[in-house]
Design a protein around this motif. Structure first.
Motif, PDB file in Angstrom:
ATOM      1  N   LYS A   1     -37.108  15.802 -10.385  1.00  0.00           N
ATOM      2  CA  LYS A   1     -37.841  17.072 -10.506  1.00  0.00           C
ATOM      3  C   LYS A   1     -37.962  17.755  -9.150  1.00  0.00           C
ATOM      4  O   LYS A   1     -37.818  18.984  -9.037  1.00  0.00           O
ATOM      5  CB  LYS A   1     -39.225  16.823 -11.099  1.00  0.00           C
ATOM      6  N   ASN A   2     -38.215  16.975  -8.121  1.00  0.00           N
ATOM      7  CA  ASN A   2     -38.348  17.539  -6.775  1.00  0.00           C
ATOM      8  C   ASN A   2     -37.037  18.131  -6.274  1.00  0.00           C
ATOM      9  O   ASN A   2     -37.029  19.185  -5.625  1.00  0.00           O
ATOM     10  CB  ASN A   2     -38.843  16.463  -5.797  1.00  0.00           C
TER      11      ASN A   2
ATOM     12  N   ALA B   1     -36.554  22.014  -5.179  1.00  0.00           N
ATOM     13  CA  ALA B   1     -36.090  22.359  -3.834  1.00  0.00           C
ATOM     14  C   ALA B   1     -34.718  23.016  -3.844  1.00  0.00           C
ATOM     15  O   ALA B   1     -34.258  23.516  -2.807  1.00  0.00           O
ATOM     16  CB  ALA B   1     -36.050  21.105  -2.961  1.00  0.00           C
ATOM     17  N   GLY B   2     -34.035  23.009  -4.983  1.00  0.00           N
ATOM     18  CA  GLY B   2     -32.745  23.694  -5.097  1.00  0.00           C
ATOM     19  C   GLY B   2     -31.576  22.950  -4.495  1.00  0.00           C
ATOM     20  O   GLY B   2     -30.556  23.553  -4.161  1.00  0.00           O
ATOM     21  N   VAL B   3     -31.675  21.608  -4.378  1.00  0.00           N
ATOM     22  CA  VAL B   3     -30.593  20.847  -3.746  1.00  0.00           C
ATOM     23  C   VAL B   3     -29.967  19.814  -4.687  1.00  0.00           C
ATOM     24  O   VAL B   3     -29.214  18.948  -4.251  1.00  0.00           O
ATOM     25  CB  VAL B   3     -31.103  20.132  -2.472  1.00  0.00           C
ATOM     26  N   GLU B   4     -30.261  19.903  -5.972  1.00  0.00           N
ATOM     27  CA  GLU B   4     -29.820  18.864  -6.906  1.00  0.00           C
ATOM     28  C   GLU B   4     -28.300  18.694  -6.947  1.00  0.00           C
ATOM     29  O   GLU B   4     -27.785  17.598  -7.182  1.00  0.00           O
ATOM     30  CB  GLU B   4     -30.360  19.116  -8.321  1.00  0.00           C
ATOM     31  N   LYS B   5     -27.548  19.759  -6.696  1.00  0.00           N
ATOM     32  CA  LYS B   5     -26.091  19.650  -6.789  1.00  0.00           C
ATOM     33  C   LYS B   5     -25.474  18.898  -5.617  1.00  0.00           C
ATOM     34  O   LYS B   5     -24.290  18.530  -5.657  1.00  0.00           O
ATOM     35  CB  LYS B   5     -25.458  21.030  -6.934  1.00  0.00           C
ATOM     36  N   TYR B   6     -26.248  18.652  -4.597  1.00  0.00           N
ATOM     37  CA  TYR B   6     -25.756  17.896  -3.448  1.00  0.00           C
ATOM     38  C   TYR B   6     -26.134  16.419  -3.523  1.00  0.00           C
ATOM     39  O   TYR B   6     -25.875  15.672  -2.580  1.00  0.00           O
ATOM     40  CB  TYR B   6     -26.311  18.491  -2.146  1.00  0.00           C
ATOM     41  N   ILE B   7     -26.747  16.007  -4.639  1.00  0.00           N
ATOM     42  CA  ILE B   7     -27.308  14.662  -4.745  1.00  0.00           C
ATOM     43  C   ILE B   7     -26.797  13.936  -5.987  1.00  0.00           C
ATOM     44  O   ILE B   7     -26.835  14.470  -7.088  1.00  0.00           O
ATOM     45  CB  ILE B   7     -28.853  14.721  -4.793  1.00  0.00           C
ATOM     46  N   ASP B   8     -26.348  12.712  -5.786  1.00  0.00           N
ATOM     47  CA  ASP B   8     -26.024  11.787  -6.876  1.00  0.00           C
ATOM     48  C   ASP B   8     -27.124  10.729  -6.861  1.00  0.00           C
ATOM     49  O   ASP B   8     -27.073   9.770  -6.084  1.00  0.00           O
ATOM     50  CB  ASP B   8     -24.650  11.163  -6.619  1.00  0.00           C
TER      51      ASP B   8
END
Length: 232
Positions: free
Chosen positions: A133-134, A138-145
């Motif tokens: 959710k965080n 923060a708008g960075v979900e596409k950079y995270i696996d």
């Protein structure tokens, strides 16, 4: 004046061959101008995206700045991680111990600037779900696996190359995490670990400082202490 106007007013020696050459050159010039304009538009669009990511991340970090005690890094420590990645243009990052994702967001924010991606590992389901959710806020979900898993096993299974690691999980396993990551770490890559000024981590600090393939320093601006080990 258009092409036919040139023919109309040009002297007689301006023959058809010269006209076709002029027309062809003008066509190339037009195409080049169009491509240049498209490139400018794309660059502006990308810059706008980056600005939007920056704004969302800054808003999140400021809003949740006081929540670092929930097994997260303090704001200043997150800044250290971010700057290391941007400075060295790292792109293949691993985080051991997501918690609810504050350090993850700092790392992902940096990777959004280098064109990289992060694998982050958390064993606790509740913290993992809150982290997801965080990341979105923060708008960075596409950079995270983000992976819900036991890091003891998953770190061994990760494929390289890896150029940045942040270890902030079970402290008594730091040395083993380092050993598992070492063969996959690129030259010039960086293994960082949190809370290394704690009494129980003297053995880990001694281990990395004595390792012949790494140069290790301790960031003392962090209250918790961050070890920074560059692979030679």
């Amino acid at each position: 004046m258009d092409f036919y106007g040139i023919i109309r007013y040009a002297p007689a020696k301006f023959n058809k061959r010269r006209f076709m050459k002029f027309k062809r050159n003008a066509w190339f010039a037009r195409v080049a101008a169009i491509l240049f304009a498209v490139l400018i538009c794309v660059n502006f669009a990308e810059a706008g995206k980056d600005t939007q990511v920056d704004q969302k991340v800054k808003k999140f970090l400021q809003a949740h700045k006081a929540e670092w005690r929930d097994l997260n890094v303090p704001y200043e420590d997150g800044q250290v991680l971010h700057d290391l990645i941007v400075k060295n243009n790292y792109k293949h990052a691993v985080e051991i111990g997501t918690s609810t994702g504050h350090s993850t967001i700092w790392i992902a924010w940096a990777l959004s600037k280098t064109g990289g991606k992060l694998i982050t590992i958390e064993i606790d389901k509740e913290r993992h779900e809150q982290a997801l959710k965080n990341f979105k806020e923060a708008g960075v979900e596409k950079y995270i696996d983000a992976r819900l898993a036991d890091a003891h096993q998953l770190v061994k299974e990760l494929e390289g190359p890896i150029d940045f690691v942040f270890s902030d999980a079970d402290k008594n396993w730091y040395i083993q995490y380092f050993k598992d990551i070492h063969p996959k770490m690129k030259k010039g890559g960086c293994f960082t670990a949190h809370n290394v000024t704690m009494r129980g981590l003297k053995e880990f600090v001694a281990f990395v400082k004595a390792h012949p393939d790494y140069k290790t320093t301790i960031d003392t601006t962090s209250r918790a202490g961050i070890s920074i080990s560059y692979k030679k």
